[in-house]
Design a protein around this motif. Structure first.
Motif, PDB file in Angstrom:
ATOM      1  N   GLU A 241      71.814  35.598  50.968  1.00 38.02           N
ATOM      2  CA  GLU A 241      72.215  36.586  51.977  1.00 38.02           C
ATOM      3  C   GLU A 241      73.043  35.924  53.066  1.00 38.02           C
ATOM      4  O   GLU A 241      74.112  36.428  53.443  1.00 38.02           O
ATOM      5  N   LEU A 244      76.561  35.022  51.864  1.00 35.17           N
ATOM      6  CA  LEU A 244      77.437  36.185  51.721  1.00 35.17           C
ATOM      7  C   LEU A 244      77.979  36.633  53.078  1.00 35.17           C
ATOM      8  O   LEU A 244      79.169  36.929  53.230  1.00 35.17           O
ATOM      9  N   VAL A 245      77.095  36.660  54.076  1.00 38.70           N
ATOM     10  CA  VAL A 245      77.509  37.075  55.421  1.00 38.70           C
ATOM     11  C   VAL A 245      78.510  36.084  56.011  1.00 38.70           C
ATOM     12  O   VAL A 245      79.585  36.467  56.498  1.00 38.70           O
ATOM     13  N   VAL A 472      74.972  43.434  51.593  1.00 34.12           N
ATOM     14  CA  VAL A 472      74.266  42.314  50.965  1.00 34.12           C
ATOM     15  C   VAL A 472      73.424  42.694  49.743  1.00 34.12           C
ATOM     16  O   VAL A 472      73.562  42.071  48.685  1.00 34.12           O
TER      17      VAL A 472
END
Length: 511
Positions: A241, A244-245, A472
């Motif tokens: 997560e 990805l952010v 996400v």
């Protein structure tokens, strides 16, 4: 904005607008541009400034006084009634055009009567100037008093009628781009397809089983703690997560977007102004009891509110933001196997892109946003298709919307991972975000006085656009299911590895 269900510009009343209620049919709207009100013209124009599938507007679940108002060109709506009605029908909107136009006719008649009485009152006041016989003066005083009392009643009626008109009009959806396919979701058209479905030589698992085997999720504990459709991320899923952010923000920032972390609680009126319905049945919005606040369903809402009630210099445009937030959605009505696991949850992290621009540039920036999304997902190695969504799938704010659906082999279907919407001036008219055009020509060298040598004209509403860079949970599903290996491990896409400390494979835990 991702999977969240969903009038006219502020150019001068004589200026064609590029905004909503504009291109309801291809041929009609290419010939007849929509006209809107600006702050400069609203005082003299015939439009009312009192004011998805329908937007809840300022109704507030049954309230009769709008909390906010938009400049709407009711004369244009009345003159183009058939085209507006077609747009409402094509978009499956709940807007009641007949009621809007009936209220508008009543408004015009009552406004005319109020103006007549005001003129009579002024005439009486003028007659009282100078020396008059006492009986004549008293008669004029009595007449003026009667006119004043009548005006008080009529003006109050006018305020109430204007409020009703505003509330009804707030449910009218944006206009529709002439190239948008007409019909329900199944009539949407594939704009682009990237990659192909992977052929597996082994029996594949869905993300739920993969997460269990690799110890990445805990749905059971979250259900006990918070309820259904919540989850704990564990171990490498947390890193996934975060990667990805951070990856999305880094990549999008390279394109000139300013990074933001937004508030996640906002006023209900801001939610409404953006076109969402915080207090209606089956709403997707969590409202906080005993307050005028809501949890956000997307960063689009707090980002849209940053410049609320402001006039931006032309030189500041375009303004581009990439915003990170947690998102909260009730997912009312969602049920079935398609919603299992991470696919449809009440809380998730998302990176959202948002642009404020000049009206004539919004189509161009819509293309930029969808291209950024496609490039991001292609770099991850995902197979996906981009859809030009049909009218029946457009929420009230969207003039045009592209969805991206990625192949999710464990779920055996395509699932939406992103969307990109051009909302033209639907939101900015409600939020009060204008810009002042630059002068058409520089001041003359022979007459350099301030304000001379060019005119910027009246202020106009900006156009707003939004698009999802990363939602996400949907991308975690896509990565786990597409990049699983026969031994049960999952390969991490190359672009994410620098954000995961170089980790290239999600492996089983050793006990």
């Amino acid at each position: 904005m991702l999977t969240c269900g969903r009038y006219l510009s502020s150019a001068a009343a004589t200026t064609p607008s590029l905004s909503p209620l504009r291109t309801l049919t291809c041929s009609f709207f290419r010939r007849h541009p929509v006209r809107f009100l600006s702050s400069a013209s609203a005082a003299t124009a015939t439009a009312v400034e009192p004011d998805t599938k329908g937007s809840g507007g300022g109704a507030g679940g049954g309230a009769t006084t709008p909390q906010w108002k938009a400049a709407i060109d009711f004369k244009w709506i009345r003159d183009n009634r058939d085209a507006v009605a077609t747009n409402i029908l094509n978009r499956n909107s709940v807007a009641n055009l007949d009621v809007v136009l009936q209220l508008y006719d009543q408004y015009l008649a009552l406004q005319k009567e109020v103006e007549r009485l005001r003129a009579e009152r002024n005439a009486v006041a003028n007659k009282m100037k100078g020396k008059l016989d006492p009986s004549v003066r008293q008669a004029l005083v009595d007449e003026g008093k009667n006119l004043k009392e009548s005006l008080i009643v009529l003006e109050e009626n006018l305020v109430q009628l204007t409020d009703k008109l505003q509330l009804e009009a707030q449910s009218i959806p944006n206009t529709t781009h002439p190239d948008v396919p007409v019909g329900d979701e199944e009539n949407s058209v594939i704009r682009k397809e990237v990659g192909c479905q992977r052929n597996f030589s082994f029996t594949i698992k869905d993300h739920i089983q993969l997460g269990k085997d690799l110890d990445l999720f805990d749905f059971d504990a979250a259900s006990e703690v918070s309820g259904s459709k919540f989850y704990y991320l564990k171990n490498e899923a947390v890193l996934l997560e975060m990667s990805l952010v951070n990856w999305a923000i880094a990549e999008v920032s390279k394109k000139g977007f300013t990074p933001l972390i937004t508030p996640e609680i906002v006023r209900s009126s801001v939610v409404e102004r953006c076109g969402f319905q915080p207090r209606t049945q089956n709403t997707q919005v969590y409202s906080i009891d005993g307050s005028d606040q809501c949890l956000i369903g997307t960063a689009e809402i707090p980002v849209g509110g940053i410049h609320m009630n402001s006039i931006l210099p032309d030189s500041d445009l375009p303004i581009k933001y990439v915003a990170y937030s947690h998102c909260f959605r009730t997912e009312a009505g969602a049920a079935g196997a398609a919603t299992r696991g991470l696919y449809r949850v009440h809380q998730f992290s998302k990176v959202e892109m948002f642009i404020l621009c000049r009206p004539e540039e919004s189509d161009k920036y819509h293309e930029e946003l969808i291209t950024i999304e496609e490039d991001l997902y292609a770099s991850l190695g995902l197979h996906f298709k981009t859809l030009d969504m049909a009218t029946g799938d457009l929420g009230a704010p969207a003039y045009r919307k592209y969805d991206i659906e990625a192949w999710m082999p464990g779920l055996e279907r395509y699932g939406e991972i992103s969307s990109a919407s051009n909302c033209t001036d639907y939101q900015s008219r409600r939020l009060g975000i204008r810009f002042r055009p630059a002068p058409s020509e520089p001041p003359s060298a022979t007459n350099p006085k301030k304000g001379k040598g060019g005119s910027s004209g009246p202020t106009q509403f900006v156009h707003t656009l939004n698009a999802t860079a990363v939602a996400v949970p949907r991308l975690i599903i896509s990565i786990l299911e597409n990049f699983q290996q026969e031994d049960g491990t999952v390969v991490v896409p190359e672009p994410l590895r620098p954000y995961m400390g170089g980790l290239g494979v999600l492996s089983h835990k050793t006990k």
